[in-house]
Design an enzyme around this catalytic site. Structure first.
Site, PDB file in Angstrom:
ATOM      1  NE  ARG A 173       7.055  -2.834  -7.904  1.00 18.14           N
ATOM      2  CZ  ARG A 173       7.883  -2.474  -8.903  1.00 18.14           C
ATOM      3  NH1 ARG A 173       9.091  -1.996  -8.651  1.00 18.14           N
ATOM      4  NH2 ARG A 173       7.492  -2.551 -10.150  1.00 18.14           N
ATOM      5  CB  CYS A 221       0.537  -5.507  -7.576  1.00 19.50           C
ATOM      6  SG  CYS A 221       0.246  -5.298  -9.325  1.00 19.50           S
ATOM      7  CD  GLU A 291       4.107  -4.505  -5.457  1.00 20.10           C
ATOM      8  OE1 GLU A 291       4.191  -5.413  -6.309  1.00 20.10           O
ATOM      9  OE2 GLU A 291       3.897  -3.317  -5.740  1.00 20.10           O
TER      10      GLU A 291
HETATM   11  C1  FAD Z   1      -4.110   1.854  -8.309  1.00 16.05           C
HETATM   12  C2  FAD Z   1      -2.700   1.599  -7.852  1.00 16.05           C
HETATM   13  C3  FAD Z   1      -1.715   1.326  -8.785  1.00 16.05           C
HETATM   14  C4  FAD Z   1      -0.402   1.086  -8.382  1.00 16.05           C
HETATM   15  N1  FAD Z   1       0.548   0.822  -9.332  1.00 16.05           N
HETATM   16  C5  FAD Z   1       1.827   0.621  -8.954  1.00 16.05           C
HETATM   17  C6  FAD Z   1       2.832   0.347  -9.929  1.00 16.05           C
HETATM   18  O1  FAD Z   1       2.590   0.309 -11.129  1.00 16.05           O
HETATM   19  N2  FAD Z   1       4.098   0.155  -9.485  1.00 16.05           N
HETATM   20  C7  FAD Z   1       4.433   0.199  -8.159  1.00 16.05           C
HETATM   21  O2  FAD Z   1       5.620   0.027  -7.827  1.00 16.05           O
HETATM   22  N3  FAD Z   1       3.498   0.439  -7.226  1.00 16.05           N
HETATM   23  C8  FAD Z   1       2.198   0.644  -7.588  1.00 16.05           C
HETATM   24  N4  FAD Z   1       1.247   0.880  -6.628  1.00 16.05           N
HETATM   25  C9  FAD Z   1       1.614   0.811  -5.209  1.00 16.05           C
HETATM   26  C10 FAD Z   1       1.979   2.169  -4.565  1.00 16.05           C
HETATM   27  O3  FAD Z   1       1.285   3.227  -5.185  1.00 16.05           O
HETATM   28  C11 FAD Z   1       3.475   2.455  -4.630  1.00 16.05           C
HETATM   29  O4  FAD Z   1       4.202   1.485  -3.924  1.00 16.05           O
HETATM   30  C12 FAD Z   1       3.801   3.834  -4.038  1.00 16.05           C
HETATM   31  O5  FAD Z   1       5.116   4.174  -4.363  1.00 16.05           O
HETATM   32  C13 FAD Z   1       3.621   3.916  -2.527  1.00 16.05           C
HETATM   33  O6  FAD Z   1       3.754   5.267  -2.141  1.00 16.05           O
HETATM   34  P1  FAD Z   1       2.964   5.857  -0.883  1.00 16.05           P
HETATM   35  O7  FAD Z   1       3.415   7.249  -0.690  1.00 16.05           O
HETATM   36  O8  FAD Z   1       1.518   5.663  -1.043  1.00 16.05           O
HETATM   37  O9  FAD Z   1       3.543   4.944   0.252  1.00 16.05           O
HETATM   38  P2  FAD Z   1       2.725   4.255   1.458  1.00 16.05           P
HETATM   39  O10 FAD Z   1       1.777   3.262   0.890  1.00 16.05           O
HETATM   40  O11 FAD Z   1       2.165   5.304   2.346  1.00 16.05           O
HETATM   41  O12 FAD Z   1       3.907   3.500   2.184  1.00 16.05           O
HETATM   42  C14 FAD Z   1       4.541   2.403   1.550  1.00 16.05           C
HETATM   43  C15 FAD Z   1       5.803   2.048   2.347  1.00 16.05           C
HETATM   44  O13 FAD Z   1       6.720   3.144   2.260  1.00 16.05           O
HETATM   45  C16 FAD Z   1       7.060   3.592   3.566  1.00 16.05           C
HETATM   46  N5  FAD Z   1       7.212   5.048   3.510  1.00 16.05           N
HETATM   47  C17 FAD Z   1       6.362   5.957   2.981  1.00 16.05           C
HETATM   48  N6  FAD Z   1       6.878   7.203   3.100  1.00 16.05           N
HETATM   49  C18 FAD Z   1       8.074   7.059   3.726  1.00 16.05           C
HETATM   50  C19 FAD Z   1       9.084   7.955   4.172  1.00 16.05           C
HETATM   51  N7  FAD Z   1       9.002   9.291   3.990  1.00 16.05           N
HETATM   52  N8  FAD Z   1      10.169   7.447   4.805  1.00 16.05           N
HETATM   53  C20 FAD Z   1      10.306   6.112   5.016  1.00 16.05           C
HETATM   54  N9  FAD Z   1       9.387   5.208   4.624  1.00 16.05           N
HETATM   55  C21 FAD Z   1       8.289   5.680   3.982  1.00 16.05           C
HETATM   56  C22 FAD Z   1       5.902   3.173   4.461  1.00 16.05           C
HETATM   57  O14 FAD Z   1       6.302   3.074   5.810  1.00 16.05           O
HETATM   58  C23 FAD Z   1       5.547   1.839   3.841  1.00 16.05           C
HETATM   59  O15 FAD Z   1       6.442   0.856   4.305  1.00 16.05           O
HETATM   60  C24 FAD Z   1      -0.066   1.125  -7.012  1.00 16.05           C
HETATM   61  C25 FAD Z   1      -1.072   1.395  -6.068  1.00 16.05           C
HETATM   62  C26 FAD Z   1      -2.361   1.638  -6.485  1.00 16.05           C
HETATM   63  C27 FAD Z   1      -3.424   1.946  -5.450  1.00 16.05           C
END
Ligand code: FAD
Length: 296
Positions: A173, A221, A291
Site C-alpha cells: 500500500r 480498510c 492505510e
Molecule cells: C469500499 C472500499 C473498498 C476498498 N477496497 C480496497 C482494496 O481491496 N484494496 C485496496 O488496495 N484499496 C481498497 N480501497 C481503498 C481505495 O479504494 C484504493 O486505495 C484506491 O486505489 C484509491 O484510489 P482513489 O482514486 O480513490 O485515490 P484517492 O483516495 O483519491 O487518493 C489516495 C492517495 O493517492 C494519491 N493520488 C490520487 N491520484 C493521484 C495522482 N494522479 N497522482 C499522485 N497521487 C495521486 C492521493 O494524493 C492520496 O495520497 C477500498 C476503498 C473502499 C471505499
C-alpha cells in the site's frame, strides 16, 4: 493579490471553499480553499506554477476513496485530474496506456470487452488508476504494481518524467509516487478469453460483497495489515465490532472498515481509530499503521 485570484487564469473547473465531503467516498470533510480540475497538461503546469508562487500546498485527489479530510477544511488547493485528456485509455493488444483519471471500474469493463486479463482482482475497488498506483492497491495476493511497465509523472515544478517500474519503490500500500502527480501508466496485461475475464471479475465482486459492508460510506480498510496479520481480525478480537463514536461506527461485518452512519465527522473516525490502535496495542503489543490518507 486577492487570494481568490491566484488561479484565475487557469482554464478548467475552479471552485472556492469546496466541501471535501462531495469528493470522498467517506462523505466527510470540510471545505478545501481551492478545488481545481485543470483542462489539460499545460493548465496543470500553470496551476503548479501559481501554487508555488503563492506557497499554496497542492493535494491530488482521485476518486477520494482512501482519504479522510478534516472537518475544519483544508488550507490547500485540491487538484483532480478529471478532464477528458486525463481519462484516456490507448494501446493495442495486451499493452494499455491508461491515464490516471480513469476509474478502475471503467478500466475493468474495457478489459472484459477486449479479453484482457490481469487486473480482475481490482474489481470493486472504487478508485482511479492514479490513486491505485499511489497506494499500490490490491488484495493480499496481488497488487497493481505487478502489472506496471512504467509510470509517467509530473513533479511539482511541472517537469514530466517516465519512471520505469524498477525505479519506483512499490511496497505494501505504498509506492513513493505520491510525491509526484501521476499522469498515466503503461500496464502489461495478458490476452484471455472474454468470458473467463468476466467470470473472474464477477467472482472477485462476489467475494467482496460477502466480506464487506458497502451500504454505508467508508474509505475501505482504515489500517494496514501487520506483517500478514489481518488488522480487521485484531480489532475484532478486541471486541470493537459495532463500536460507535458520534456518527461513525466500526463495521460489524469487517472490523477494519469504519462506516459513516450519516452525519459522521472526521473527528469521530479519528477517535475510533485511536481507540482501535490503543486496544490492539494493549492486547497484542502491535501498533497499527493507518492505510487511509488523513488530510488535515
Ligand atoms: C469500499 C472500499 C473498498 C476498498 N477496497 C480496497 C482494496 O481491496 N484494496 C485496496 O488496495 N484499496 C481498497 N480501497 C481503498 C481505495 O479504494 C484504493 O486505495 C484506491 O486505489 C484509491 O484510489 P482513489 O482514486 O480513490 O485515490 P484517492 O483516495 O483519491 O487518493 C489516495 C492517495 O493517492 C494519491 N493520488 C490520487 N491520484 C493521484 C495522482 N494522479 N497522482 C499522485 N497521487 C495521486 C492521493 O494524493 C492520496 O495520497 C477500498 C476503498 C473502499 C471505499
Amino acid at each position: 493579490m486577492v487570494a481568490d485570484n491566484v488561479f484565475k487564469a487557469i482554464k478548467g473547473k475552479i471552485k472556492f471553499r469546496e466541501p471535501m465531503r462531495r469528493h470522498t467516498t467517506f462523505k466527510i470533510g470540510g471545505p478545501a480553499k481551492y478545488y481545481l480540475e485543470p483542462r489539460d497538461i499545460r493548465q496543470l503546469k500553470l496551476l503548479l506554477k501559481a501554487a508555488k508562487r503563492y506557497k499554496i500546498p497542492v493535494l491530488v485527489i482521485g476518486a477520494g476513496s482512501n482519504i479522510l479530510a478534516a472537518d475544519q477544511g483544508l488550507e490547500a488547493a485540491v487538484l483532480r485530474l478529471a478532464a477528458t485528456v486525463f481519462k484516456k485509455i490507448s494501446g493495442r493488444n495486451n499493452n494499455l496506456t491508461v491515464a490516471s483519471g480513469v476509474t478502475l471500474s471503467r478500466l475493468l469493463s474495457l478489459c472484459r470487452q477486449r479479453g484482457l486479463a490481469g487486473l480482475e482482482f481490482l474489481a470493486g475497488i472504487p478508485g482511479t488508476l492514479g490513486g491505485a498506483l499511489a497506494m499500490n492497491a490490491g488484495i493480499p495476493q496481488k497488487n497493481i504494481a505487478d502489472l506496471v511497465e512504467d509510470v509517467r509523472v509530473m513533479d511539482y515544478n511541472g517537469k514530466i518524467t517516465t519512471l520505469k517500474k524498477k525505479e519506483i519503490k512499490f511496497g505494501y500500500r505504498s509506492s513513493g509516487l505520491a510525491k509526484y502527480i501521476i499522469l498515466n501508466a503503461r500496464l502489461r496485461l495478458t490476452k484471455a478469453d472474454k468470458r473467463q475475464v468476466k467470470e473472474r471479475i464477477e467472482n472477485y465482486l462476489r467475494l467482496r460483497r460477502a466480506a464487506q459492508d458497502n451500504r454505508r460510506p467508508s474509505a475501505g480498510c482504515v489500517f494496514k495489515n501487520h506483517q500478514g496479520l489481518s488488522a480487521g481480525r485484531l480489532i475484532d478480537l478486541c471486541g470493537l465490532k459495532g463500536k460507535r463514536i458520534g456518527g461513525a461506527s466500526i463495521c460489524g461485518r469487517h472490523a477494519n472498515f469504519i462506516l459513516n452512519l450519516g452525519a459522521a465527522r472526521a473527528r469521530d473516525v479519528l477517535r475510533l481509530m485511536d481507540l482501535a490502535r490503543a486496544e490492539v496495542k494493549k492486547k497484542f503489543n502491535i501498533t497499527l499503521e493507518p492505510e487511509i490518507n488523513i488530510w488535515q
